[in-house]
Write a protein that holds these residues in place. Structure first.
Motif, PDB file in Angstrom:
ATOM      1  N   GLU A 206     -32.064 -28.882 -40.403  1.00  0.00           N
ATOM      2  CA  GLU A 206     -31.593 -28.340 -41.518  1.00  0.00           C
ATOM      3  C   GLU A 206     -30.403 -27.816 -41.434  1.00  0.00           C
ATOM      4  OE1 GLU A 206     -34.530 -25.779 -43.405  1.00  0.00           O
ATOM      5  OE2 GLU A 206     -36.115 -27.388 -43.339  1.00  0.00           O
ATOM      6  N   ALA A 207     -29.977 -26.985 -40.359  1.00  0.00           N
ATOM      7  CA  ALA A 207     -28.666 -26.313 -40.076  1.00  0.00           C
ATOM      8  C   ALA A 207     -27.550 -27.407 -39.929  1.00  0.00           C
ATOM      9  CB  ALA A 207     -28.823 -25.143 -38.919  1.00  0.00           C
ATOM     10  N   ALA A 208     -28.083 -28.363 -38.995  1.00  0.00           N
ATOM     11  CA  ALA A 208     -27.128 -29.663 -38.710  1.00  0.00           C
ATOM     12  C   ALA A 208     -26.673 -30.266 -39.859  1.00  0.00           C
ATOM     13  CB  ALA A 208     -27.725 -30.432 -37.734  1.00  0.00           C
ATOM     14  N   VAL A 209     -27.674 -30.532 -40.810  1.00  0.00           N
ATOM     15  CA  VAL A 209     -27.116 -31.474 -42.093  1.00  0.00           C
ATOM     16  C   VAL A 209     -26.414 -30.449 -42.981  1.00  0.00           C
ATOM     17  CG1 VAL A 209     -28.256 -32.323 -44.189  1.00  0.00           C
ATOM     18  CG2 VAL A 209     -29.337 -32.974 -41.984  1.00  0.00           C
ATOM     19  N   ALA A 210     -26.817 -29.247 -43.142  1.00  0.00           N
ATOM     20  CA  ALA A 210     -25.993 -28.301 -43.949  1.00  0.00           C
ATOM     21  C   ALA A 210     -24.603 -28.147 -43.306  1.00  0.00           C
ATOM     22  CB  ALA A 210     -26.518 -26.840 -44.117  1.00  0.00           C
ATOM     23  N   LEU A 211     -24.247 -28.244 -42.033  1.00  0.00           N
ATOM     24  CA  LEU A 211     -23.214 -27.929 -41.234  1.00  0.00           C
ATOM     25  C   LEU A 211     -22.166 -29.297 -41.644  1.00  0.00           C
ATOM     26  CD1 LEU A 211     -24.051 -26.169 -38.319  1.00  0.00           C
ATOM     27  CD2 LEU A 211     -22.498 -25.448 -39.716  1.00  0.00           C
ATOM     28  N   LEU A 212     -22.781 -30.611 -41.605  1.00  0.00           N
ATOM     29  CA  LEU A 212     -22.155 -31.886 -41.752  1.00  0.00           C
ATOM     30  C   LEU A 212     -21.730 -32.003 -43.462  1.00  0.00           C
ATOM     31  CD1 LEU A 212     -24.856 -34.389 -40.208  1.00  0.00           C
ATOM     32  CD2 LEU A 212     -22.233 -33.889 -39.409  1.00  0.00           C
ATOM     33  N   ALA A 213     -22.293 -31.049 -44.249  1.00  0.00           N
ATOM     34  CA  ALA A 213     -21.927 -30.986 -45.386  1.00  0.00           C
ATOM     35  C   ALA A 213     -20.424 -30.545 -45.685  1.00  0.00           C
ATOM     36  CB  ALA A 213     -22.864 -30.706 -46.356  1.00  0.00           C
ATOM     37  N   ARG A 214     -19.985 -29.721 -44.693  1.00  0.00           N
ATOM     38  CA  ARG A 214     -18.757 -28.919 -44.705  1.00  0.00           C
ATOM     39  C   ARG A 214     -17.935 -29.797 -44.137  1.00  0.00           C
ATOM     40  NH1 ARG A 214     -19.826 -22.518 -43.811  1.00  0.00           N
ATOM     41  NH2 ARG A 214     -21.926 -22.388 -45.365  1.00  0.00           N
ATOM     42  N   GLY A 215     -18.000 -30.970 -43.557  1.00  0.00           N
ATOM     43  CA  GLY A 215     -16.799 -31.774 -43.364  1.00  0.00           C
ATOM     44  C   GLY A 215     -16.726 -32.343 -41.870  1.00  0.00           C
ATOM     45  N   PRO A 216     -17.395 -31.743 -40.989  1.00  0.00           N
ATOM     46  CA  PRO A 216     -17.369 -32.568 -39.452  1.00  0.00           C
ATOM     47  C   PRO A 216     -18.003 -33.658 -39.382  1.00  0.00           C
ATOM     48  CG  PRO A 216     -18.892 -30.601 -39.590  1.00  0.00           C
ATOM     49  CD  PRO A 216     -18.240 -30.712 -40.887  1.00  0.00           C
ATOM     50  N   ARG A 217     -17.472 -34.584 -38.549  1.00  0.00           N
ATOM     51  CA  ARG A 217     -17.801 -35.940 -38.284  1.00  0.00           C
ATOM     52  C   ARG A 217     -19.348 -35.893 -37.626  1.00  0.00           C
ATOM     53  NH1 ARG A 217     -12.121 -38.779 -36.658  1.00  0.00           N
ATOM     54  NH2 ARG A 217     -10.757 -37.826 -38.405  1.00  0.00           N
ATOM     55  N   SER A 218     -19.377 -35.058 -36.816  1.00  0.00           N
ATOM     56  CA  SER A 218     -20.920 -34.870 -36.175  1.00  0.00           C
ATOM     57  C   SER A 218     -21.055 -33.414 -35.721  1.00  0.00           C
ATOM     58  CB  SER A 218     -21.054 -35.769 -34.957  1.00  0.00           C
ATOM     59  OG  SER A 218     -19.949 -35.509 -34.024  1.00  0.00           O
ATOM     60  N   VAL A 219     -22.340 -33.064 -35.397  1.00  0.00           N
ATOM     61  CA  VAL A 219     -22.686 -31.653 -35.085  1.00  0.00           C
ATOM     62  C   VAL A 219     -23.610 -31.572 -34.003  1.00  0.00           C
ATOM     63  CG1 VAL A 219     -23.786 -29.529 -35.806  1.00  0.00           C
ATOM     64  CG2 VAL A 219     -22.269 -30.760 -37.419  1.00  0.00           C
ATOM     65  N   VAL A 220     -23.466 -30.717 -32.978  1.00  0.00           N
ATOM     66  CA  VAL A 220     -24.361 -30.612 -31.920  1.00  0.00           C
ATOM     67  C   VAL A 220     -24.537 -29.196 -31.790  1.00  0.00           C
ATOM     68  CG1 VAL A 220     -24.526 -30.734 -29.303  1.00  0.00           C
ATOM     69  CG2 VAL A 220     -23.559 -32.525 -30.477  1.00  0.00           C
ATOM     70  N   ILE A 221     -26.077 -28.901 -31.756  1.00  0.00           N
ATOM     71  CA  ILE A 221     -26.416 -27.712 -31.916  1.00  0.00           C
ATOM     72  C   ILE A 221     -27.342 -27.371 -30.635  1.00  0.00           C
ATOM     73  CG2 ILE A 221     -27.918 -25.711 -32.881  1.00  0.00           C
ATOM     74  CD1 ILE A 221     -27.562 -27.136 -35.572  1.00  0.00           C
ATOM     75  N   THR A 222     -26.865 -26.426 -29.900  1.00  0.00           N
ATOM     76  CA  THR A 222     -27.426 -26.131 -28.634  1.00  0.00           C
ATOM     77  C   THR A 222     -28.771 -25.168 -28.757  1.00  0.00           C
ATOM     78  OG1 THR A 222     -26.006 -24.250 -27.819  1.00  0.00           O
ATOM     79  CG2 THR A 222     -25.710 -26.475 -27.043  1.00  0.00           C
ATOM     80  N   LEU A 223     -29.825 -25.462 -28.223  1.00  0.00           N
ATOM     81  CA  LEU A 223     -31.134 -24.958 -28.471  1.00  0.00           C
ATOM     82  C   LEU A 223     -31.770 -24.002 -27.099  1.00  0.00           C
ATOM     83  CD1 LEU A 223     -32.554 -27.980 -30.443  1.00  0.00           C
ATOM     84  CD2 LEU A 223     -31.449 -25.929 -31.075  1.00  0.00           C
ATOM     85  N   GLY A 224     -30.939 -23.568 -26.323  1.00  0.00           N
ATOM     86  CA  GLY A 224     -31.521 -22.735 -25.332  1.00  0.00           C
ATOM     87  C   GLY A 224     -32.179 -23.612 -24.268  1.00  0.00           C
ATOM     88  N   ALA A 225     -33.337 -23.135 -23.919  1.00  0.00           N
ATOM     89  CA  ALA A 225     -34.320 -23.731 -22.964  1.00  0.00           C
ATOM     90  C   ALA A 225     -34.984 -25.266 -23.864  1.00  0.00           C
ATOM     91  CB  ALA A 225     -35.725 -22.738 -22.592  1.00  0.00           C
TER      92      ALA A 225
END
Length: 308
Positions: A206-225
């Motif tokens: 959900e965070a990635a989709v919300a961030l995409l809505a702000r304009g970047p062409r793609s998003v990568v979220i690191t998730l620790g382990a």
């Protein structure tokens, strides 16, 4: 012009910070107002920009770093480390500021707390970027972070060539201009940074989709382990799994991840394969002490753990 050396056109250009990392290990972190006994002080070359440049060079990339250091022993340490790693590090005139410094406390579990004093990093300016426009325009990938002035980040994005891919890690997190977000491909951030930018704690997808809505062409979220999450511009998401390793020090693990990702993109990899490789490289970063602990070259793609 005779006598003037040609500009080095590296496929990967990093614009960012260079710090001396002052690291001390503690049995437990102090409470407010409390003093605890720590181990011996260690001084390592660091800073998000320098970390990424060194890691990418050690992985096999041709890398240029645009950063500022002071005329002091820490600046000499950083310059030596960068050039020994094979990073093209064009010299800017020294300003009236010391080299940036990060004060790092590492707990028994390998997690850290960091206070950064920007020093000379605050002097990296749009005018410096203008002088290096030829390098930026020729780069396949431009990698950025936010330990330098935001107007300098904006100028670097504006100087990038039309086919240059911009990789940006918003750390420390702050609101980004629309013209910067629109060039991010990807925006790379951990869950804490995503929470800060969105103002809400939500599932990574959900965070990635919300961030995409702000304009970047793609998003990568690191998730620790747990590895990382890739979100393409059309909203599709892919989880890249992680692998447990013995954690020694998480300092610079996110920088190693971003460096590996940016390098593989500069070599023509697609986003998900590049993330898979980057997650693998993160394992070595947390398995050694210091932000620039990656040993030279020879990585085999596969899953790993990173703190983001």
């Amino acid at each position: 012009m005779p006598g003037v050396p040609p500009v080095n056109r590296s496929p990967l250009v990093v614009v960012g910070s260079a710090n001396a990392d002052l690291v001390v290990r503690v049995g437990r972190r102090p409470l407010p107002g409390e003093t605890v006994r720590g181990g011996d002080l260690a001084v390592h070359p660091g800073g998000k920009g320098a970390n990424q440049a060194v890691a990418a060079a050690r992985l096999g990339g041709r890398v240029t770093l645009l950063a500022r250091v002071g005329d002091d022993s820490h600046g000499a340490l950083l310059t030596r480390a960068l050039r020994e790693a094979g990073v093209d590090f064009p010299a800017f005139p020294y300003g009236n500021r010391p080299t940036g410094t990060a004060l790092i406390v590492v707990g028994p579990d390998g997690d850290n707390s960091i206070v950064v004093s920007p020093g000379a990093n605050a002097l990296l300016s749009p005018a410096d970027i203008a002088e290096q426009r030829e390098r930026l325009a020729a780069a396949r990938v431009l990698s950025l972070q936010l330990e330098i002035p935001l107007d300098t980040v904006t100028a670097a994005v504006g100087a990038a060539g039309p086919i240059t891919r911009v990789v940006l890690n918003p750390s420390p997190p702050t609101d980004l201009p629309a013209e910067v977000l629109a060039r991010c491909d990807p925006l790379v951030l951990n869950q804490h940074e995503a929470r800060h930018l969105l103002g809400v704690d939500t599932a990574p997808e959900e965070a990635a989709v919300a961030l995409l809505a702000r304009g970047p062409r793609s998003v990568v979220i690191t998730l620790g382990a747990e590895g990382a999450l890739v979100a393409e511009g059309d909203g599709t998401t892919t989880r890249v799994p992680g692998e447990e390793v013995a954690v020694v020090d998480t300092t610079g693990a996110g920088d190693a991840f971003t460096a590996a990702l940016a390098w593989r993109l500069s070599e023509g990899d697609g986003l998900t394969p590049a993330v898979r490789y980057a997650v693998h490289v993160g394992a070595e970063a947390v398995s050694g002490a210091g932000a620039q602990s990656l040993s030279p070259r020879g990585r085999t793609p596969g899953p790993a753990v990173t703190d983001g």
